[in-house]
Design a protein around this motif. Sequence first.
Motif, PDB file in Angstrom:
ATOM      1  N   PRO A 292       1.530  -1.094  -0.051  1.00 39.50           N
ATOM      2  CA  PRO A 292       0.160  -0.027  -0.094  1.00 39.50           C
ATOM      3  C   PRO A 292       0.937   1.654   0.156  1.00 39.50           C
ATOM      4  O   PRO A 292       0.349   1.896  -0.873  1.00 39.50           O
ATOM      5  CB  PRO A 292      -1.131  -0.144   1.282  1.00 39.50           C
ATOM      6  N   ALA A 293       1.963   1.620   0.815  1.00 34.52           N
ATOM      7  CA  ALA A 293       2.917   2.627   0.452  1.00 34.52           C
ATOM      8  C   ALA A 293       3.326   2.383  -0.290  1.00 34.52           C
ATOM      9  O   ALA A 293       3.602   3.851  -1.341  1.00 34.52           O
ATOM     10  CB  ALA A 293       3.630   2.373   1.988  1.00 34.52           C
ATOM     11  N   VAL A 294       4.088   1.730  -1.176  1.00 32.02           N
ATOM     12  CA  VAL A 294       4.234   1.828  -2.452  1.00 32.02           C
ATOM     13  C   VAL A 294       3.324   2.618  -3.447  1.00 32.02           C
ATOM     14  O   VAL A 294       2.990   3.665  -4.374  1.00 32.02           O
ATOM     15  CB  VAL A 294       5.150   1.019  -3.363  1.00 32.02           C
ATOM     16  N   ALA A 295       2.048   1.523  -3.535  1.00 32.80           N
ATOM     17  CA  ALA A 295       1.071   1.784  -4.432  1.00 32.80           C
ATOM     18  C   ALA A 295       0.297   3.622  -4.310  1.00 32.80           C
ATOM     19  O   ALA A 295       0.406   4.294  -5.365  1.00 32.80           O
ATOM     20  CB  ALA A 295      -0.002   1.061  -4.026  1.00 32.80           C
ATOM     21  N   ALA A 296       0.556   3.616  -3.090  1.00 34.05           N
ATOM     22  CA  ALA A 296       0.549   5.059  -3.149  1.00 34.05           C
ATOM     23  C   ALA A 296       1.260   6.391  -3.262  1.00 34.05           C
ATOM     24  O   ALA A 296       0.610   7.416  -3.815  1.00 34.05           O
ATOM     25  CB  ALA A 296      -0.030   4.963  -0.920  1.00 34.05           C
ATOM     26  N   LEU A 297       2.249   5.862  -3.702  1.00 28.24           N
ATOM     27  CA  LEU A 297       3.630   6.998  -3.994  1.00 28.24           C
ATOM     28  C   LEU A 297       3.644   7.318  -5.742  1.00 28.24           C
ATOM     29  O   LEU A 297       3.425   8.228  -6.207  1.00 28.24           O
ATOM     30  CB  LEU A 297       4.886   6.006  -3.654  1.00 28.24           C
ATOM     31  N   TYR A 298       2.843   5.709  -6.332  1.00 31.84           N
ATOM     32  CA  TYR A 298       2.575   5.939  -7.504  1.00 31.84           C
ATOM     33  C   TYR A 298       1.879   6.433  -7.967  1.00 31.84           C
ATOM     34  O   TYR A 298       1.166   7.325  -8.694  1.00 31.84           O
ATOM     35  CB  TYR A 298       2.352   4.176  -8.280  1.00 31.84           C
ATOM     36  N   HIS A 299       1.487   6.763  -6.870  1.00 29.34           N
ATOM     37  CA  HIS A 299      -0.677   7.430  -7.219  1.00 29.34           C
ATOM     38  C   HIS A 299      -0.277   9.026  -7.159  1.00 29.34           C
ATOM     39  O   HIS A 299      -0.892  10.126  -7.362  1.00 29.34           O
ATOM     40  CB  HIS A 299      -1.746   6.376  -5.881  1.00 29.34           C
ATOM     41  N   ALA A 300       0.632   9.492  -6.050  1.00 33.79           N
ATOM     42  CA  ALA A 300       1.138  10.791  -6.387  1.00 33.79           C
ATOM     43  C   ALA A 300       1.926  10.877  -6.686  1.00 33.79           C
ATOM     44  O   ALA A 300       1.785  12.140  -8.100  1.00 33.79           O
ATOM     45  CB  ALA A 300       2.028  10.436  -4.587  1.00 33.79           C
ATOM     46  N   LEU A 301       2.667  10.147  -7.493  1.00 32.70           N
ATOM     47  CA  LEU A 301       3.494  10.700  -8.614  1.00 32.70           C
ATOM     48  C   LEU A 301       2.728  11.405 -10.322  1.00 32.70           C
ATOM     49  O   LEU A 301       2.862  12.194 -11.131  1.00 32.70           O
ATOM     50  CB  LEU A 301       4.337   9.775  -9.286  1.00 32.70           C
ATOM     51  N   GLY A 302       1.023   9.988 -10.009  1.00 32.11           N
ATOM     52  CA  GLY A 302       0.419  10.753 -11.454  1.00 32.11           C
ATOM     53  C   GLY A 302      -0.557  12.262 -11.026  1.00 32.11           C
ATOM     54  O   GLY A 302      -0.736  12.572 -11.706  1.00 32.11           O
ATOM     55  N   LYS A 303      -0.305  12.718  -9.898  1.00 29.53           N
ATOM     56  CA  LYS A 303      -0.963  14.331  -9.830  1.00 29.53           C
ATOM     57  C   LYS A 303       0.489  15.390 -10.054  1.00 29.53           C
ATOM     58  O   LYS A 303       0.039  16.007  -9.723  1.00 29.53           O
ATOM     59  CB  LYS A 303      -1.137  13.567  -8.268  1.00 29.53           C
ATOM     60  N   ILE A 304       1.700  15.475 -10.139  1.00 31.87           N
ATOM     61  CA  ILE A 304       2.497  15.601 -10.643  1.00 31.87           C
ATOM     62  C   ILE A 304       2.672  16.914 -11.622  1.00 31.87           C
ATOM     63  O   ILE A 304       2.423  15.954 -12.530  1.00 31.87           O
ATOM     64  CB  ILE A 304       4.088  15.745 -10.271  1.00 31.87           C
ATOM     65  N   SER A 305       1.558  17.885 -11.460  1.00 34.63           N
ATOM     66  CA  SER A 305       1.369  18.680 -12.732  1.00 34.63           C
ATOM     67  C   SER A 305       1.688  20.647 -12.804  1.00 34.63           C
ATOM     68  O   SER A 305       1.444  20.960 -11.184  1.00 34.63           O
ATOM     69  CB  SER A 305       0.657  18.471 -13.476  1.00 34.63           C
ATOM     70  N   THR A 306       1.036  21.149 -13.624  1.00 31.02           N
ATOM     71  CA  THR A 306       2.165  22.390 -13.242  1.00 31.02           C
ATOM     72  C   THR A 306       0.148  23.095 -13.684  1.00 31.02           C
ATOM     73  O   THR A 306       0.023  24.338 -13.411  1.00 31.02           O
ATOM     74  CB  THR A 306       2.732  23.186 -13.994  1.00 31.02           C
ATOM     75  N   GLU A 307      -1.157  22.065 -13.476  1.00 34.67           N
ATOM     76  CA  GLU A 307      -2.246  22.941 -13.719  1.00 34.67           C
ATOM     77  C   GLU A 307      -3.368  23.206 -12.375  1.00 34.67           C
ATOM     78  O   GLU A 307      -3.924  24.075 -12.455  1.00 34.67           O
ATOM     79  CB  GLU A 307      -3.225  21.680 -14.486  1.00 34.67           C
ATOM     80  N   GLN A 308      -2.999  21.951 -11.391  1.00 45.04           N
ATOM     81  CA  GLN A 308      -3.651  22.739 -10.429  1.00 45.04           C
ATOM     82  C   GLN A 308      -3.439  24.470 -10.008  1.00 45.04           C
ATOM     83  O   GLN A 308      -1.772  24.144  -9.373  1.00 45.04           O
ATOM     84  CB  GLN A 308      -2.952  21.813  -9.181  1.00 45.04           C
ATOM     85  N   GLU A 309      -3.861  24.573  -9.265  1.00 44.19           N
ATOM     86  CA  GLU A 309      -3.784  26.429  -9.609  1.00 44.19           C
ATOM     87  C   GLU A 309      -3.598  25.774  -7.755  1.00 44.19           C
ATOM     88  O   GLU A 309      -5.280  25.389  -7.321  1.00 44.19           O
ATOM     89  CB  GLU A 309      -5.280  26.749  -9.562  1.00 44.19           C
ATOM     90  N   ARG A 310      -3.091  26.617  -7.448  1.00 45.24           N
ATOM     91  CA  ARG A 310      -2.352  27.560  -6.011  1.00 45.24           C
ATOM     92  C   ARG A 310      -3.342  29.030  -5.349  1.00 45.24           C
ATOM     93  O   ARG A 310      -2.444  29.610  -6.297  1.00 45.24           O
ATOM     94  CB  ARG A 310      -1.648  27.119  -5.888  1.00 45.24           C
TER      95      ARG A 310
END
Length: 645
Positions: A292-310
Amino acid sequence: MSSTRADLPAPRWLVHLLRSTPAPIPWARAVRAALALAVPIAVGFAFDELQLGALVSSGALPTVLADAAGPYRYRAVRLCGAAAAAVIGFSLGLLTGGELALSIPLVVVVSAVSALISAAGNNASIAALQLFVFTVLGTGQHTVGTEAEAALACFVGGAAWGLVVALAGWTVHATSPERHAVAQVYIELAALHSAQDEATSLASRQQLTAAMNTAYDRLLSARSWLSGRDVTYRKLLNLLSASTPAVEASVAMVNAGARAPRDVIEHFTDLATAVLADAPLPEPPRSEHPDPAVAALYHALGKISTEQERQRRDRVPARTRISEWLSLLASGPLTWIAALRLTLCVALAELVSLLVPVERSYWITLTVGIVLKPDFGSVFGRAILRGLGTVVGVGIGAAVLGIGTSGLGLVVLVALFAAGAAIGKVRNYGILSAFVTPLIIVQMDLTAGGDWPLVLARLVDTVIGCAIVLVFGYLLWPGSRKPRVGGRLAEVADTVALYVEYGLRAAETPQERAERSRRRRRAYRGLADLRTAFQQLVVEPSPAGRQAAAWWPAIVALEQLTDAVTAVLVTIEHGAEPPAEKDVRLLVEGLDELAAAVREQREPADVDLPGDEELSGIADQLENALDAVRGPDFTRSRFTFRRRG
């Protein structure tokens, strides 16, 4: 915990004091320092005006000493403030004309003002130091023989030249510092997953925290100035914010003892390369990993982008910052105590300088002011390092004068000394002193025809200045050797408690997730600052230093507790049930008891800890922190250590 942990033997604290900070060598800053200080002297040689060339070189010195990594706008504000303060100080010193009835009161008043200004922030602190240093140097210019108007003009020209050299890259590499800061986060993530043992892993996590803090500081500062109009800064900040889940998942993996696959490490290095090259981001690796810990990291990598406005941070008006500084001066005695100590020691140094028959004895005052700077760490440590660095620097300066170096050879030596000072500034205060000393000796030699007596006077003055600091500013000053680290440890425990409260519950809205992320960053930032403060204090062979050493395991335990909270947070984000509210409350109450015991200088009371298996790692580290704080015995003048049971 054994007593040998607290009673650091002299060789050990001395080794700790002399240890160099493992920071990358700032080659670009070293080159800029060499150009800023050596070119004016080379021009002076070319036109047979060595004294004026040396004064121009001296004018560039504030920008070399104040230079730091960061966005160009931040550096411009910092360096312009330092240069302006140095010009003001040098002008005030020149106006005294060498009259003791004017110069002594001026230096004493400026020392008090500079200490109070230092409380306004880091940039104000640097400017305050330059104000004091160059006021003192200005009062000694009457011995050189150069007209005051010409000396001031050369100094101002040197300050302008130093600014040009420092900021010339702005026109072609405007966003380079911010890109490097974001890329460094991914480099540290790769290093964290590449660590082979627990010690290396802990050090890597600390480096990751520092990289995250630096990146956010640079980008938020730039965005507040640009009011969100610059696309490049917005994309970088969005990218950094979108990387938070990957950071949290990485910390959770390391805390669980899991190892990242090779493609994950390679992806982080590819991300760093893409950010530096301003290229499109690489596609993230994908895997249905059973852990699960490794799966969570793979899932997080897919969220890295420049589109999510802060959401953009509002800029703090100057009026608000000034109001906060005035409130700090009105409410806190520590700044006034530091200002009083500096003022009294400077006044004593001025008195001693009248009685010591050595050339240019105003260097005594200069040494006192630099060592006693209120916010630069351990007074004891800085005094020892400045003394040792000066001895080495005087030896180098004596060699230069003894060999009779002149012409191009002297220009090369000035460039080397300047580069060494820039490197020493980030590595060790003693190294900085060792290079600044011969640099100033050479500048003084060119302006005043100095020789061996000048070198010996520099050594004697510095030793006297360090002795004044150690005796009157440290040994005899009330409370200087008493433990004073508890307040900061308690504040960080409170910050971690807030992270526990926010991190161990489900975040259902974007606002709640953003607040939880802010609490996490504040906890890690507070721990990083606390570690730095303890490292500065642990070099002192006093009760304060012994207590810092004794409480060091508490910092480590709080860091590991925070990592454990992050690990549980990641499981909650991926569908696990949040811990029971009563169990979270027990953890928060335990941290509150830790903070209260530190503030009240007593042993922590026994606390109830949750028995939930999911929270066992957090509970274990909280117990370790409580055990560490149970060590010092506040009823004695020295510290002994006791364990329960």
